[in-house]
Motif scaffolding. Structure first.
Motif, PDB file in Angstrom:
ATOM      1  N   ALA A   1      73.610 -10.295 -11.331  1.00 14.86           N
ATOM      2  CA  ALA A   1      74.611 -10.949 -12.297  1.00 14.86           C
ATOM      3  C   ALA A   1      74.057 -12.079 -12.807  1.00 14.86           C
ATOM      4  O   ALA A   1      74.183 -12.371 -14.036  1.00 14.86           O
ATOM      5  CB  ALA A   1      75.734 -11.282 -11.821  1.00 14.86           C
ATOM      6  N   MET A   2      73.284 -12.988 -12.134  1.00 15.30           N
ATOM      7  CA  MET A   2      72.973 -14.175 -12.675  1.00 15.30           C
ATOM      8  C   MET A   2      71.815 -13.938 -13.441  1.00 15.30           C
ATOM      9  O   MET A   2      71.556 -14.733 -14.506  1.00 15.30           O
ATOM     10  CB  MET A   2      72.351 -15.151 -11.525  1.00 15.30           C
ATOM     11  CG  MET A   2      71.673 -16.428 -11.982  1.00 15.30           C
ATOM     12  SD  MET A   2      71.417 -17.740 -10.521  1.00 15.30           S
ATOM     13  CE  MET A   2      69.979 -16.997  -9.866  1.00 15.30           C
ATOM     14  N   SER A   3      70.873 -13.020 -13.218  1.00 15.00           N
ATOM     15  CA  SER A   3      69.833 -12.422 -14.183  1.00 15.00           C
ATOM     16  C   SER A   3      70.321 -12.187 -15.581  1.00 15.00           C
ATOM     17  O   SER A   3      69.741 -12.579 -16.676  1.00 15.00           O
ATOM     18  CB  SER A   3      68.986 -11.232 -13.368  1.00 15.00           C
ATOM     19  OG  SER A   3      68.415 -11.726 -12.433  1.00 15.00           O
ATOM     20  N   TYR A   4      71.344 -11.527 -15.511  1.00 13.42           N
ATOM     21  CA  TYR A   4      72.162 -10.832 -16.756  1.00 13.42           C
ATOM     22  C   TYR A   4      72.678 -12.115 -17.387  1.00 13.42           C
ATOM     23  O   TYR A   4      72.653 -12.073 -18.713  1.00 13.42           O
ATOM     24  CB  TYR A   4      73.270  -9.871 -16.320  1.00 13.42           C
ATOM     25  CG  TYR A   4      72.902  -8.538 -16.139  1.00 13.42           C
ATOM     26  CD1 TYR A   4      71.774  -7.741 -17.341  1.00 13.42           C
ATOM     27  CD2 TYR A   4      72.980  -7.709 -15.132  1.00 13.42           C
ATOM     28  CE1 TYR A   4      71.387  -6.736 -17.295  1.00 13.42           C
ATOM     29  CE2 TYR A   4      72.497  -6.371 -14.929  1.00 13.42           C
ATOM     30  CZ  TYR A   4      71.666  -5.981 -15.966  1.00 13.42           C
ATOM     31  OH  TYR A   4      71.152  -4.667 -15.794  1.00 13.42           O
ATOM     32  N   TYR A   5      73.149 -13.256 -16.589  1.00  8.49           N
ATOM     33  CA  TYR A   5      73.866 -14.202 -17.305  1.00  8.49           C
ATOM     34  C   TYR A   5      72.700 -14.993 -18.303  1.00  8.49           C
ATOM     35  O   TYR A   5      72.889 -15.542 -19.393  1.00  8.49           O
ATOM     36  CB  TYR A   5      74.264 -15.213 -16.316  1.00  8.49           C
ATOM     37  CG  TYR A   5      74.444 -16.603 -16.612  1.00  8.49           C
ATOM     38  CD1 TYR A   5      75.575 -16.971 -17.504  1.00  8.49           C
ATOM     39  CD2 TYR A   5      73.659 -17.666 -16.522  1.00  8.49           C
ATOM     40  CE1 TYR A   5      75.696 -18.529 -17.878  1.00  8.49           C
ATOM     41  CE2 TYR A   5      73.547 -19.117 -16.878  1.00  8.49           C
ATOM     42  CZ  TYR A   5      75.078 -19.262 -17.429  1.00  8.49           C
ATOM     43  OH  TYR A   5      74.995 -20.722 -17.830  1.00  8.49           O
ATOM     44  N   TYR A   6      71.514 -15.195 -17.666  1.00  6.80           N
ATOM     45  CA  TYR A   6      70.242 -15.812 -18.314  1.00  6.80           C
ATOM     46  C   TYR A   6      69.843 -14.878 -19.575  1.00  6.80           C
ATOM     47  O   TYR A   6      69.441 -15.120 -20.620  1.00  6.80           O
ATOM     48  CB  TYR A   6      69.236 -16.033 -17.516  1.00  6.80           C
ATOM     49  CG  TYR A   6      69.287 -17.395 -16.780  1.00  6.80           C
ATOM     50  CD1 TYR A   6      69.561 -18.763 -17.439  1.00  6.80           C
ATOM     51  CD2 TYR A   6      69.795 -17.397 -15.444  1.00  6.80           C
ATOM     52  CE1 TYR A   6      70.036 -19.610 -16.596  1.00  6.80           C
ATOM     53  CE2 TYR A   6      70.168 -18.584 -14.722  1.00  6.80           C
ATOM     54  CZ  TYR A   6      70.254 -19.661 -15.213  1.00  6.80           C
ATOM     55  OH  TYR A   6      70.733 -20.748 -14.668  1.00  6.80           O
ATOM     56  N   ILE A   7      69.820 -13.543 -19.571  1.00 17.52           N
ATOM     57  CA  ILE A   7      69.677 -12.770 -20.794  1.00 17.52           C
ATOM     58  C   ILE A   7      70.651 -12.998 -21.657  1.00 17.52           C
ATOM     59  O   ILE A   7      70.194 -12.865 -22.848  1.00 17.52           O
ATOM     60  CB  ILE A   7      69.571 -11.197 -20.215  1.00 17.52           C
ATOM     61  CG1 ILE A   7      68.230 -10.860 -19.306  1.00 17.52           C
ATOM     62  CG2 ILE A   7      69.711 -10.337 -21.188  1.00 17.52           C
ATOM     63  CD1 ILE A   7      66.989 -10.894 -20.083  1.00 17.52           C
ATOM     64  N   ILE A   8      71.854 -12.766 -21.257  1.00 18.14           N
ATOM     65  CA  ILE A   8      73.076 -13.070 -22.247  1.00 18.14           C
ATOM     66  C   ILE A   8      72.457 -14.448 -22.900  1.00 18.14           C
ATOM     67  O   ILE A   8      72.644 -14.463 -24.336  1.00 18.14           O
ATOM     68  CB  ILE A   8      74.213 -13.354 -21.526  1.00 18.14           C
ATOM     69  CG1 ILE A   8      74.764 -11.952 -21.226  1.00 18.14           C
ATOM     70  CG2 ILE A   8      75.363 -13.801 -22.600  1.00 18.14           C
ATOM     71  CD1 ILE A   8      75.811 -12.021 -20.157  1.00 18.14           C
ATOM     72  N   ASP A   9      72.333 -15.440 -22.284  1.00 16.92           N
ATOM     73  CA  ASP A   9      72.219 -16.997 -22.747  1.00 16.92           C
ATOM     74  C   ASP A   9      71.053 -16.845 -23.956  1.00 16.92           C
ATOM     75  O   ASP A   9      71.135 -17.553 -24.923  1.00 16.92           O
ATOM     76  CB  ASP A   9      72.228 -17.789 -21.934  1.00 16.92           C
ATOM     77  CG  ASP A   9      72.274 -19.388 -22.098  1.00 16.92           C
ATOM     78  OD1 ASP A   9      73.096 -19.967 -22.705  1.00 16.92           O
ATOM     79  OD2 ASP A   9      71.159 -20.044 -22.463  1.00 16.92           O
ATOM     80  N   LEU A  10      69.970 -16.472 -23.279  1.00 19.77           N
ATOM     81  CA  LEU A  10      68.667 -16.610 -23.744  1.00 19.77           C
ATOM     82  C   LEU A  10      68.347 -15.616 -25.011  1.00 19.77           C
ATOM     83  O   LEU A  10      68.085 -15.970 -26.066  1.00 19.77           O
ATOM     84  CB  LEU A  10      67.486 -16.414 -22.984  1.00 19.77           C
ATOM     85  CG  LEU A  10      67.444 -17.506 -21.872  1.00 19.77           C
ATOM     86  CD1 LEU A  10      66.322 -16.969 -21.073  1.00 19.77           C
ATOM     87  CD2 LEU A  10      67.325 -19.117 -22.335  1.00 19.77           C
ATOM     88  N   PHE A  11      68.989 -14.314 -24.769  1.00 24.28           N
ATOM     89  CA  PHE A  11      68.351 -13.184 -25.833  1.00 24.28           C
ATOM     90  C   PHE A  11      69.553 -12.551 -26.546  1.00 24.28           C
ATOM     91  O   PHE A  11      69.391 -11.886 -27.520  1.00 24.28           O
ATOM     92  CB  PHE A  11      67.485 -12.186 -25.325  1.00 24.28           C
ATOM     93  CG  PHE A  11      66.161 -12.868 -24.603  1.00 24.28           C
ATOM     94  CD1 PHE A  11      65.122 -13.221 -25.399  1.00 24.28           C
ATOM     95  CD2 PHE A  11      65.947 -13.072 -23.129  1.00 24.28           C
ATOM     96  CE1 PHE A  11      63.920 -13.635 -24.838  1.00 24.28           C
ATOM     97  CE2 PHE A  11      65.134 -13.505 -22.747  1.00 24.28           C
ATOM     98  CZ  PHE A  11      63.962 -14.067 -23.253  1.00 24.28           C
ATOM     99  N   GLY A  12      70.585 -12.753 -25.792  1.00 20.22           N
ATOM    100  CA  GLY A  12      71.958 -12.104 -26.464  1.00 20.22           C
ATOM    101  C   GLY A  12      72.173 -10.549 -26.534  1.00 20.22           C
ATOM    102  O   GLY A  12      72.941 -10.089 -26.865  1.00 20.22           O
TER     103      GLY A  12
END
Length: 520
Positions: free
Chosen positions: A164-175
């Motif tokens: 989930a934390m990995s996806y959080y950063y995908i959301i934040d950085l790349f959308g």
């Protein structure tokens, strides 16, 4: 020596996955030999090694040592998660600049000419999509009835958190990205693109479920209930940016839970949070572990410490390092919050003002490629908080990914933004607790600008500044300028589409279902 030791197990490399494979014909499935499943069935001790290995994916380039990378074809020094986080969240923003002029990094430093071929976007994307399928694979194996382990549900919860934390950063950085989960993991066709809102909904649902299952306490360096709640607070804090719908009440709720139930307190000595003995800090909620002997990397806090030192104007040994890489300096957008000159910083009662090197340096960053222009941040160093400790090439200072002062500031911001779960009076108390710890004059009142400024004083160089500026509407455009924004000394407007980074070209080539972000 830190409590969580990263175990190098040869069998782990039976499932060496490259970042691109997770968006290909699913080839998302790591190359797993049945011996991995058999190993977990027959050797319960292997579970701890595998879990440790997944935590290490955020802290190191590889458990094989600082010269190796988990990511196929990636530079072992440039590609680790922490180095990427700081490059993308701090060097692109107002607080830090790098002088090396390296292709890719220079474009981040100046917020210019961002393209989908920039290697640093690829490194971040590939690192996150290296962790996601590995965690998913292990979750599936751990759920098997023939895998017997006393703390099976705890391990599954931690693996789900790391995913989930990995996806959080995908959301934040790349959308956007692909959503690899337990249901589609073995798909033989390319996965569809998941947009920001879809990824947000998935991460939210995962964290809410994990919250009720994960242990309240855990070994240092591993996730517990407060860590999950802190990530929920950060996810909700930025929900309006990610989905168009604000969730400040939810963010305030989870920040309050971290504060009241997590068992953390502000570390009396603020410097301890960024020192080699910060593994004993009472404030750090979730660290990424470094050790000069057993957890070496050129891309963990070694990058922050050594990159901010130079024999031109300082002695690296005074900061616990044998090396000065002469790369990073802060800008006046950060240290100017403490005073308008080196003398003003020296006279400031705020202890955080002393975490810059000013001798031989210029206050103005006339040329960001000149070492003496700007003040290096000495916030992170490789000494213990009392100044003791050995001088080494690699850092033993853990990276404080989540800490309590951030929860205090999230609480206060949410209160000011109208969250019904928190109140401004208590928010002021929390902000002034941070300032009192630093020796700064207390605020009589707070507003959103004072919160943004206090977040800079407290959290800069910790991988959150770009995110903060976007949330406050100050990252793109010309309403707020900083040194070398847009490649101009005094700053200039940058386009709105820079609020997300481009999806790397290699990811687009690997999965025809992925599309590029608007503007790139």
């Amino acid at each position: 020596m830190k409590n969580l030791k990263f175990k190098s197990l040869a069998f782990l490399f039976l499932f060496a996955v490259v970042g691109n494979s997770c968006t290909r014909d699913l080839d998302t499935t790591p190359k797993v030999d049945l011996t991995l499943e058999n190993l977990l069935i027959n050797d319960s001790n292997a579970v701890e090694g595998l879990l440790s290995r997944l935590y290490a994916s955020f802290a190191l380039s590889s458990v094989n040592g600082p010269g190796s990378s988990d990511i196929a074809g990636a530079d072992a020094g440039e590609s680790p998660f922490i180095r990427g986080l700081v490059n993308l969240q701090d060097f692109t923003a107002d607080d830090m600049k790098n002088r090396w002029g390296d292709n890719g990094l220079d474009q981040l430093t100046t917020a210019t000419n961002w393209t989908d071929n920039n290697k640093f976007f690829k490194y971040a994307y590939d690192r996150l999509y290296y962790t996601i399928p590995q965690a998913t694979n292990l979750i599936g194996i751990m759920k098997r009835n023939d895998v017997v382990y006393a703390d099976k549900e705890e391990v599954i919860s931690e693996l789900r958190f790391l995913r989930a934390m990995s996806y959080y950063y995908i959301i934040d950085l790349f959308g956007k990205g692909v959503l690899v989960n337990d249901e589609n993991f073995n798909s033989s066709v390319p996965l569809p693109e998941a947009n920001r809102k879809e990824l947000f909904t998935y991460v939210e649902s995962e964290l809410l479920d994990i919250e009720g299952k994960i242990a309240a306490t855990n070994t240092y360096g591993r996730a517990n209930k407060a860590v999950v709640r802190m990530l929920l607070a950060k996810l909700y804090l930025n929900a309006e940016v990610y989905t168009g719908t604000s969730k400040y009440t939810e963010a305030g709720t989870y920040a309050a839970k971290v504060i009241s139930e997590g068992g953390y307190i502000l570390e009396p000595n603020v410097r301890k949070n960024f020192s080699a003995d910060n593994n004993t800090s009472k404030e750090i909620i979730f660290p990424l572990i470094a050790d000069a002997v057993s957890s070496q990397s050129f891309g963990n806090t070694t990058y922050l410490v050594n990159g901010s030192l130079s024999t031109d104007t300082m002695s690296p040994a005074d900061f616990g390092s044998t090396d000065g890489w002469a790369g990073h300096r802060a800008t006046k957008a950060w240290y100017g919050l403490f005073g308008n000159s080196a003398a003003a910083l020296a006279a400031s009662p705020d202890k955080r003002a002393q975490l810059f090197w000013t001798t031989g340096q210029n206050y103005e960053m006339t040329d960001y490629k000149t070492w003496v222009d700007g003040f290096p941040s000495t916030k992170f160093w490789n000494k213990n908080s009392d100044g003791s400790g050995a001088v080494t090439s690699f850092s033993s200072t853990d990276f404080p990914l989540f800490r309590l002062s951030d929860a205090y500031l999230i609480y206060a911001e949410c209160a000011l933004r109208g969250a019904s779960s928190v109140n401004v009076a208590q928010g002021l108390i929390y902000v002034n607790a941070i300032r009192a710890r630093a020796g700064a004059t207390p605020f009589a009142s707070i507003n959103l600008q004072s919160i943004l400024d206090e977040r800079a004083r407290e959290l800069n160089f910790e991988g959150v500044r770009r995110q903060d500026l976007i949330r406050f509407g100050k990252f793109t455009g010309s309403s707020y300028l900083w040194p070398w924004k847009g490649g101009v000394k005094d700053g200039t407007s940058i386009p709105t589409y820079y609020n997300v980074f481009p999806v790397p070209s290699t990811a687009l080539q690997s999965n025809p279902n992925l599309t590029q972000n608007t503007g790139y």
